[in-house]
Every structure is written in C-alpha cells, then in structure tokens.
Design an enzyme around this catalytic site. Structure first.
Site, PDB file in Angstrom:
ATOM      1  N   GLY A  59       9.753  66.256 -73.170  1.00 15.90           N
ATOM      2  CA  GLY A  59      10.709  67.335 -73.416  1.00 15.90           C
ATOM      3  C   GLY A  59      10.039  68.622 -73.853  1.00 15.90           C
ATOM      4  O   GLY A  59      10.403  69.715 -73.410  1.00 15.90           O
ATOM      5  N   CYS A  60       9.051  68.495 -74.705  1.00 16.13           N
ATOM      6  CA  CYS A  60       8.351  69.679 -75.211  1.00 16.13           C
ATOM      7  C   CYS A  60       7.539  70.353 -74.110  1.00 16.13           C
ATOM      8  O   CYS A  60       7.467  71.578 -74.037  1.00 16.13           O
ATOM      9  CB  CYS A  60       7.464  69.301 -76.390  1.00 16.13           C
ATOM     10  SG  CYS A  60       8.420  68.655 -77.782  1.00 16.13           S
ATOM     11  N   THR A  61       6.964  69.548 -73.245  1.00 17.71           N
ATOM     12  CA  THR A  61       6.215  70.090 -72.110  1.00 17.71           C
ATOM     13  C   THR A  61       7.150  70.827 -71.165  1.00 17.71           C
ATOM     14  O   THR A  61       6.859  71.967 -70.747  1.00 17.71           O
ATOM     15  CB  THR A  61       5.471  68.965 -71.374  1.00 17.71           C
ATOM     16  OG1 THR A  61       4.545  68.359 -72.281  1.00 17.71           O
ATOM     17  CG2 THR A  61       4.743  69.481 -70.154  1.00 17.71           C
TER      18      THR A  61
END
Length: 170
Positions: A59-61
């Site tokens: 998700g952060c990527t």
C-alpha cells in the site's frame, strides 16, 4: 473547524489530527539522503504532508508511486510533497532509490512529530494490537495552516483527490 480524533480500539483518546484552519505543527526531521527537512522549508508554498505506515510495503509503495507520478502536476500547482513514516533513514533511502521517488521522505523514529499530527495510533491486525502510523494526509496552505485533511486514506485515487484539492487551493 473539524477535529479528527484518533481513538484506540478500547476507545481511549489519543492525539488529534490538526483541525482545518489551525497552524500545522512545526517539525524538523532527519530525511532521506541525509540532512533534515522542516515545515519552514516549505514556507510560502502549499504542502502535501502524507503519512504512511512502512516503506516498501504494497500500500505504501502504491501511494508513493501515485504521488511521484503526479509530481509535475503538483509542482504546477506550487505544491510540494513530503512523505513521513517511522522508518529509519536507511529504509527511506532504499525505498526512495528503489522506486525513483523525487520528493523528500522524513523519518520520525522518535514518533514526536507523528504524535503531534495525531497519526501515531493504536492499530490492530489478526487480533494483536500495536502502535503504528495511521495512513493520513494533510494539505497545508501557503499560510502554514491546515487546509484539508484525509484522516483515513484509501490508496486508490487518493493522490488524484489531493491534487484536485491542491489545485483548488489558492
């Protein structure tokens, strides 16, 4: 004004995300590549301040790549981007290099800034509770005040929504 409370699973009040119209809390953090990044570095410009749980997770990527892909549009709207997590600078460096991110990443291993922004919160996964970074975004105006808050971010389409808000903010 609207306050955004961070409440634990047991209902305990934690710190609050700054309300729209209030001054953004000042900060100075270590950043990727060495050196520091401060709120004052963005004085007179709009700033997207987005908080993410952990570098190089799915998700952060996806969120970082989305903001990075729109960086020219944000620049045209005189809006800087700063990502912040509790990851060490070394992890931020690897994340930034791996995905060729072209905006700074702040590291708050002490959690002081994360707490000031109300995003260091109790989380739960598989029945286990722990403290971590809540995915949230603030748009800070040229005047240093919070202009918009996204307290519980869903990654898909989020960068585009923030860009629209930045373009509409004078």
């Amino acid at each position: 004004m609207r306050l955004y409370d961070v409440v634990t699973s047991k209902g305990r009040q934690m710190s609050q995300i700054p309300a729209i119209g209030t001054p953004a809390p000042a900060f100075t953090l270590p950043r990727d590549g060495g050196g520091e990044v401060s709120l004052k570095d963005f004085a007179g410009r709009k700033l997207v301040l987005y908080f993410y749980p952990k570098a190089d997770t799915p998700g952060c990527t996806k969120e970082a790549i989305a903001f990075n892909g729109l960086r020219a549009e944000f620049a045209a709207a005189d809006t800087a981007i700063l990502g912040v997590s509790a990851d060490a600078v070394k992890a931020q460096d690897k994340f930034k290099t791996k995905y060729t991110l072209e905006f700074p990443l702040g590291s708050d291993e002490t959690h002081a800034m994360l707490e000031a922004y109300g995003v260091w919160a109790e989380k739960s996964m598989y029945g286990k509770t722990y403290m971590g970074v809540s995915r949230a975004t603030l748009l800070i105006g040229r005047d240093g005040k919070v202009a918009q808050v996204w307290p519980k971010v869903k990654v898909d389409g989020h960068a585009e929504d923030v860009l629209k808000a930045a373009q509409a903010l004078d």
